[in-house]
Design an enzyme around this catalytic site. Sequence first.
Site, PDB file in Angstrom:
ATOM      1  N   HIS A  89      -6.199  -7.885  -4.723  1.00  0.00           N
ATOM      2  CA  HIS A  89      -5.080  -6.865  -4.628  1.00  0.00           C
ATOM      3  C   HIS A  89      -3.819  -7.968  -4.081  1.00  0.00           C
ATOM      4  O   HIS A  89      -2.629  -7.282  -3.373  1.00  0.00           O
ATOM      5  CB  HIS A  89      -5.747  -5.699  -3.798  1.00  0.00           C
ATOM      6  CG  HIS A  89      -5.840  -4.819  -4.327  1.00  0.00           C
ATOM      7  ND1 HIS A  89      -6.116  -3.551  -3.580  1.00  0.00           N
ATOM      8  CD2 HIS A  89      -5.910  -3.825  -5.559  1.00  0.00           C
ATOM      9  CE1 HIS A  89      -7.180  -2.739  -3.969  1.00  0.00           C
ATOM     10  NE2 HIS A  89      -6.740  -3.216  -5.128  1.00  0.00           N
ATOM     11  N   ARG A 121      -1.464  -9.588 -15.469  1.00  0.00           N
ATOM     12  CA  ARG A 121      -2.380  -9.388 -14.173  1.00  0.00           C
ATOM     13  C   ARG A 121      -3.309  -9.907 -14.789  1.00  0.00           C
ATOM     14  O   ARG A 121      -4.693  -9.505 -15.645  1.00  0.00           O
ATOM     15  CB  ARG A 121      -3.138  -7.960 -14.101  1.00  0.00           C
ATOM     16  CG  ARG A 121      -2.988  -7.892 -12.859  1.00  0.00           C
ATOM     17  CD  ARG A 121      -3.484  -6.364 -12.284  1.00  0.00           C
ATOM     18  NE  ARG A 121      -3.670  -6.082 -11.397  1.00  0.00           N
ATOM     19  CZ  ARG A 121      -4.467  -4.705 -10.318  1.00  0.00           C
ATOM     20  NH1 ARG A 121      -4.163  -3.738 -11.185  1.00  0.00           N
ATOM     21  NH2 ARG A 121      -4.864  -4.787  -9.518  1.00  0.00           N
ATOM     22  N   ASN A 166      -1.495  -4.893 -18.011  1.00  0.00           N
ATOM     23  CA  ASN A 166      -2.866  -5.227 -17.663  1.00  0.00           C
ATOM     24  C   ASN A 166      -3.587  -4.259 -18.254  1.00  0.00           C
ATOM     25  O   ASN A 166      -3.500  -3.333 -18.590  1.00  0.00           O
ATOM     26  CB  ASN A 166      -2.198  -3.882 -16.060  1.00  0.00           C
ATOM     27  CG  ASN A 166      -3.158  -3.527 -14.864  1.00  0.00           C
ATOM     28  OD1 ASN A 166      -3.907  -4.547 -15.055  1.00  0.00           O
ATOM     29  ND2 ASN A 166      -3.125  -3.944 -13.794  1.00  0.00           N
ATOM     30  N   GLU A 195       3.107  -3.684  -8.253  1.00  0.00           N
ATOM     31  CA  GLU A 195       2.532  -4.390  -8.873  1.00  0.00           C
ATOM     32  C   GLU A 195       3.233  -5.326 -10.367  1.00  0.00           C
ATOM     33  O   GLU A 195       3.353  -7.125 -10.742  1.00  0.00           O
ATOM     34  CB  GLU A 195       0.680  -4.604  -9.314  1.00  0.00           C
ATOM     35  CG  GLU A 195       0.260  -4.626  -7.899  1.00  0.00           C
ATOM     36  CD  GLU A 195      -1.052  -3.296  -8.001  1.00  0.00           C
ATOM     37  OE1 GLU A 195      -1.137  -2.598  -8.353  1.00  0.00           O
ATOM     38  OE2 GLU A 195      -1.582  -3.950  -7.490  1.00  0.00           O
ATOM     39  N   ARG A 234     -16.303   3.397  -5.989  1.00  0.00           N
ATOM     40  CA  ARG A 234     -16.735   1.594  -5.334  1.00  0.00           C
ATOM     41  C   ARG A 234     -17.159   1.892  -3.826  1.00  0.00           C
ATOM     42  O   ARG A 234     -16.633   2.465  -2.955  1.00  0.00           O
ATOM     43  CB  ARG A 234     -15.575   0.765  -5.673  1.00  0.00           C
ATOM     44  CG  ARG A 234     -15.724   0.526  -6.952  1.00  0.00           C
ATOM     45  CD  ARG A 234     -14.863  -1.298  -7.047  1.00  0.00           C
ATOM     46  NE  ARG A 234     -13.329  -0.743  -7.805  1.00  0.00           N
ATOM     47  CZ  ARG A 234     -12.596  -1.415  -7.366  1.00  0.00           C
ATOM     48  NH1 ARG A 234     -12.726  -2.439  -6.900  1.00  0.00           N
ATOM     49  NH2 ARG A 234     -11.629  -0.937  -7.790  1.00  0.00           N
TER      50      ARG A 234
END
Length: 407
Positions: A180, A92, A9, A378, A240
């Site tokens: 996601h 990813r 990732n 993940e 964010r």
Amino acid sequence: MDDAILVINAGSSSVKFAVAEAGDHAVTTLVKGKLTRLDQAPHFTATTDAGEVVADTFWEPTGGRQEILFGKLVDWLDHHLDGHTLLAAGHRVVHGGTRFTAPVVVTPRVLDDLADLIPLAPLHQPHNLEAIRAMAAAHPHLPQVACFDTAFHAGHSDAAMRFALPRALHEDGVRRYGFHGLSYEFIARQMARVAPDLARGRVVVAHLGNGASLCAMFNGRSVDSTMGFTALDGLPMGTRTGSIDAGVILYLLDQGMGHETLQHLLYEQSGLLGLSGGIGSDMRTLLGSGRLEAAQAVDYFVYRTVRDIGAMAACLGGLDGLVFTAGIGERSAEIRARIGRGCAWLGIDIDPVANARGTGCISGAMSRAAAWVIPTDEEQMIALHAIEALKTAASDDRISKEEFFHV
Ligand code: ADP
């Protein structure tokens, strides 16, 4: 000798990795770690799944040359994965666009197509692709599989995918993708195992970490998500904004704010950090602070999450269950309780004792809709995808096996 999958990732300033032992239908994480300070003296850390630290060291600076870093990583793994052979690297990749709606074995053509999507995710996609190239240079004979954060949402309805903009822009790719996805897919899989009846129903999954979003799922499939064209949309996050009136952006541009400053403002200085007046982006810091601004930031996070859970439930025509996951969702009983209270009108009634325990079903016996905490993973999802994609590719005569290796 057992097979293992290396999961990568890669971000702008760090590369996270995990190695998973590949079983027939499941994978087990053997080791996890990360490389930070990539353009200085890279800091390499790794722990076993049980939490034992097996590496904590600074490497010689490589001037940011990732092929050297990945070479060192592969070398380290060679010496620390007794009895395991790497079968593939699973990456990813943030954006699959409209074309990549499932994991794919990377070939030079695939890599070119993924590079075309860089304008859609300029902050993440280049780093994801750089890692694939670097790994190909470091280990040319290791097949690589790209797994996309957008793919799980590919089945959204036309209305869920569109902005109310002229149609030509939609055709050019200006549409709502959702992100996601690897986390949501893992949750859908886990739900099918631990709560199969619920998994067939109408569920809102709340992925509440540094990045935060909601996914409306029906029968294990994504129906809508709060994230849209980019991972900036929807819920407020650590730094964010989440959803913001586009008029604010026009106003700031009119005031002379440049692209770089605006990007930094929206991605790095806003969310919980901005709301709290700089106290912090970390939920733990805010919950532990006695200051009014911190409390207001947490209030806003809860308020917007409850508001959007209502919107997701509306997309589903009702709610059978709410699932919490990721850092805040898995570990903050307080935030879960507050969100649960806000969703009482949807039939959510969180049991305080179960909520304090923080795993599995946390709703009370009288709750009309269920509430669960399910930890996400993940990396496991990527490892499972990599195994599956290799099997599919191996049985596809149209793909030359040579192609895997020459990215
Ligand atoms: P990322 O999106 O970077 O993967 P995580 O899923 O690790 O992020 O979530 C990080 C967030 O989880 C941070 O805001 C952190 O404060 C929060 N968090 C972690 N543990 C707790 C806790 N015990 N209580 C409240 N928040 C927590």
